[in-house]
Write a protein that holds these residues in place. Sequence first.
Motif, short mmCIF file in Angstrom:
data_model
loop_
_atom_site.label_atom_id
_atom_site.label_comp_id
_atom_site.label_asym_id
_atom_site.label_seq_id
_atom_site.Cartn_x
_atom_site.Cartn_y
_atom_site.Cartn_z
N LEU A 10 95.23 3.96 -82.67
CA LEU A 10 95.74 3.03 -83.69
C LEU A 10 95.46 3.53 -85.10
N TYR A 11 94.28 4.11 -85.32
CA TYR A 11 93.94 4.50 -86.70
C TYR A 11 94.87 5.56 -87.26
N MET A 15 96.29 4.84 -90.90
CA MET A 15 96.18 5.85 -91.97
C MET A 15 97.57 6.31 -92.41
N VAL A 18 99.08 4.07 -94.88
CA VAL A 18 98.51 4.26 -96.24
C VAL A 18 99.15 5.48 -96.89
N TYR A 19 99.25 6.56 -96.15
CA TYR A 19 99.90 7.77 -96.70
C TYR A 19 101.34 7.47 -97.08
N THR A 22 101.12 5.57 -100.36
CA THR A 22 100.46 6.15 -101.54
C THR A 22 100.82 7.61 -101.79
N LYS A 23 101.13 8.34 -100.77
CA LYS A 23 101.43 9.75 -100.99
C LYS A 23 102.32 10.27 -99.86
N GLU A 75 103.97 -2.81 -91.82
CA GLU A 75 104.96 -3.29 -92.78
C GLU A 75 106.35 -2.77 -92.47
N GLN A 117 99.16 13.53 -88.78
CA GLN A 117 98.18 12.56 -88.32
C GLN A 117 98.65 11.86 -87.05
N ARG A 336 90.21 22.00 -98.12
CA ARG A 336 89.47 20.79 -97.74
C ARG A 336 88.38 21.15 -96.74
N GLY B 193 90.88 -0.01 -84.40
CA GLY B 193 90.57 1.34 -84.85
C GLY B 193 90.00 1.31 -86.24
N THR B 194 89.55 2.44 -86.71
CA THR B 194 88.91 2.51 -88.02
C THR B 194 89.66 3.50 -88.90
N MET B 195 89.03 4.58 -89.28
CA MET B 195 89.68 5.65 -90.05
C MET B 195 89.03 6.98 -89.69
N ALA B 196 89.70 8.08 -90.04
CA ALA B 196 89.19 9.40 -89.68
C ALA B 196 88.65 10.11 -90.92
N PHE B 199 91.22 11.43 -93.38
CA PHE B 199 91.80 10.52 -94.37
C PHE B 199 91.04 10.65 -95.69
N TYR B 203 91.77 12.97 -99.91
CA TYR B 203 91.62 12.52 -101.30
C TYR B 203 90.61 13.40 -102.01
N ASP B 212 92.35 2.75 -101.53
CA ASP B 212 93.74 2.73 -101.04
C ASP B 212 93.81 2.09 -99.65
N PHE B 213 92.88 2.48 -98.81
CA PHE B 213 92.90 1.99 -97.43
C PHE B 213 92.70 0.48 -97.39
N ILE B 216 95.71 -1.57 -98.69
CA ILE B 216 96.90 -1.60 -97.84
C ILE B 216 96.61 -2.22 -96.47
N ARG B 217 95.39 -2.11 -96.02
CA ARG B 217 95.04 -2.61 -94.69
C ARG B 217 93.75 -3.45 -94.77
#
Lengths: 466, 466
Positions: A10-11, A15, A18-19, A22-23, A75, A117, A336, B193-196, B199, B203, B212-213, B216-217
């Motif tokens: 799900l994440y 994510m 959000v991308y 936002t980007k 959304e 992702q 990164r 779920g959460t985030m990775a 993500f 940034y 941002d996260f 939006i969520r």
Amino acid sequence: MNITAAYTDLYQLTMAQVYFITKPDGRAVFDYYYRTNPFKGGYAVFAGLEDVLDILETLKFSESDITYLEQHGFEREFLEYLKDFRFQGTIYSSKEGDVVFPNRPILQVEANIIEAQIIETLLLNILNFQTLIATKASRIRYSAGNESTLLDMGLRRAHATGGYYASRAAAIGGFDSTSNVKAAEDYNIPCSGTMAHSFIQSYEDELKAFRDFAKIRPINCVLLVDTYNTLRSGLPNAIIIAKEMEERGEKLLGVRLDSGDLAYLSKQTRKILDDANLGYVKIVASNQLDEFVIKSLKEQGAPIDIFGVGTNLVTGKPDASLGGVYKLSEYNGDPRIKLSENIIKVSLPYKKQVYRVLDTNGMFYGADSIAVFSEESVNEMIHPFDATKSLNFEHFDREPLLEKVMVNGAKVNPPRTVQEIANYSQSRLEKLPEEYKRFQNAHIYKIGLSNKLKKERDILVAKHKL
Amino acid sequence: MNITAAYTDLYQLTMAQVYFITKPDGRAVFDYYYRTNPFKGGYAVFAGLEDVLDILETLKFSESDITYLEQHGFEREFLEYLKDFRFQGTIYSSKEGDVVFPNRPILQVEANIIEAQIIETLLLNILNFQTLIATKASRIRYSAGNESTLLDMGLRRAHATGGYYASRAAAIGGFDSTSNVKAAEDYNIPCSGTMAHSFIQSYEDELKAFRDFAKIRPINCVLLVDTYNTLRSGLPNAIIIAKEMEERGEKLLGVRLDSGDLAYLSKQTRKILDDANLGYVKIVASNQLDEFVIKSLKEQGAPIDIFGVGTNLVTGKPDASLGGVYKLSEYNGDPRIKLSENIIKVSLPYKKQVYRVLDTNGMFYGADSIAVFSEESVNEMIHPFDATKSLNFEHFDREPLLEKVMVNGAKVNPPRTVQEIANYSQSRLEKLPEEYKRFQNAHIYKIGLSNKLKKERDILVAKHKL
């Protein structure tokens, strides 16, 4: 279950949304690699690539996926995007079947970050598992030797439909055939099998069961001889049938031992068969085999021709998983990094190339060097964490290992069959010196960084350290 | 891959062809059972039944399966049979989600022997795996306690598409939710779920990524705080975001710790959150968790609210497989047996019923008695191999455990949701005394035979002993 793009965590979608907002034009490079060789061994056999590429070429969300996500708070505009979602990225990869090592990119995805992702989970799910099983298979092949026949018969103990992919990976790692009809059919793997105890039990007597079976299926006929008593019932009955088959101009392929002391029973069986002038009848053995049991049987001189391996192969015991990861190494052209308290878990920045060093005989020298992709004439490697250790390979041959396999979501190369991949894998394993293949304290294959990559990584580490 | 009837071992088809020619009307009873509890524990949670029944209701060979088998030497008349193949047998089974024990039938298939044989591999493949994972999940639930939330997040390390079934089985065993979108969608399991790390890495700075996260969520928002430094960067940034959310009338659900010493970090994190008046922000922990790590964290008083469990759950480590078997117990009304040098591996003849003995409080007494199906008023059980050990349960309540779930290939009961099965499983585990649930030296649940069954088994053993 059909694989759709919803076969993900799900994440990834959270994510991705959000991308998207936002980007939406972010470009990412992700590295696929693992940190520790499976089975405390010295290498892994990379497998699953062709499946991943095939799936990615057609991957999409189903209508019911979209409905589900709509009900779960995503959304409208993002859902519209998902309706048309196709993976359109570029993938660089090691060749499927190659031997690979920890902490170097095996595959890199270069794509819009939303796409990169969304596919992460699926890519890890397929590559981690098949690489685990192909590696296990290669170890079993190593202990069995090239003269033995290896049969995958693990489907009943495999992880549900994961067994389909297990059979494919087993073939890549060196198995000759599988009992799994569906996998054999779809992947063009030789299919084989013997008989079950229940077949014999369904008859009042074992001899009649053998006779019916041999008459109806004389080709590749293998009789299971341990339902009641191997040496006093199963084997004498099998010999009667073998003689009857001879009279019809047929040949019994083998007898199968599935319990008891396989070393003792196989020796007795060989002697009894030979004494009956049935030297051509092969001995098939099964029952919780793995690379260590087979090695022991070989050392005891057990005259087994065909090994049937099930559970330990298809579940990749004892590891059961390969901890492959997928780490962001570049975003919109910028490097990164992921830090960690454990220095070995710090990731490597930038899109990269990996060079394998060859010795003068064309064998693997035991060193892969990782460089920034754009670097030219990479001639050295430095230990990732100990600058005093380095290797200059200016005068050695080297191979770039990562090749473009997908561009804009389309496969670059014609399909490779499982057999071609298996042959390639064998040729690569033959170039890997013995000391990396042994089961106990395998030699550590060196992974180093180019000067430039090490410098860039250290700068980023310093920047993020608080 | 779509599951078709070719998702089986070749030998099932080879044997089926012999049956088709020599005894097409044979009626068989097969028992499904396992011999050793998974994870050195005291029980297993039976799972996978509803999937098996759903698959069996529509199982057939595809056209390409038939073509493949034609090319591999099967005979025309048998192929015609396979074209029309449907499973039309009857199945008796324990309820899905019940606690079960070694060496007693969990499920029995009563069918034409051709059909019973063809479905064997698939049935074992699904039941063995889901029972393994549901059992693992129940152990993790046991150590986490009912106050903790458990999240399955293992898809990336699952055995390819086996991960779909792993998520289902995890929910049955007591997990609250899964990250696996596809499984959540199809089985109506809560999805979370959460985030990775990637993500945050995408940034330039962590705070902006969090912001941002969260914008939006905001619903169920969990921030991953260990990308750079948990206590010095991730947590302070998460607190800033939590305060910004409060200003918008929103609440941060939690922060996630994914590395380092989870006991130490969770205590520090709890204190820092509480000091910032964020007592409602939950702590999510992940990183190679299993029942033992969670037990240790609990014992150390780690204030973790939500455990995310991946690899160890979905691969059923360290076992990786459950050795469930499928043994012929009756053929055309006659009892059948499989001998073994190991007496514990001798199978039980006849179609059977299993009775669970209850104590006066309705708790499980710790004894299941196996009887011939047609027996009435079963009041005793005898140790399978030691006639001096027996139990008379005349004055105890008992439950017959095997119920008809499929008749002539059609399901008898309305579909049960995963949530209903999970609730049932929990109610059954609550009736199992603690000593069978502990991880070390779990008490051995007694399995005995009725007088009649023991006598019949012993007669058959004597008959086949040479």
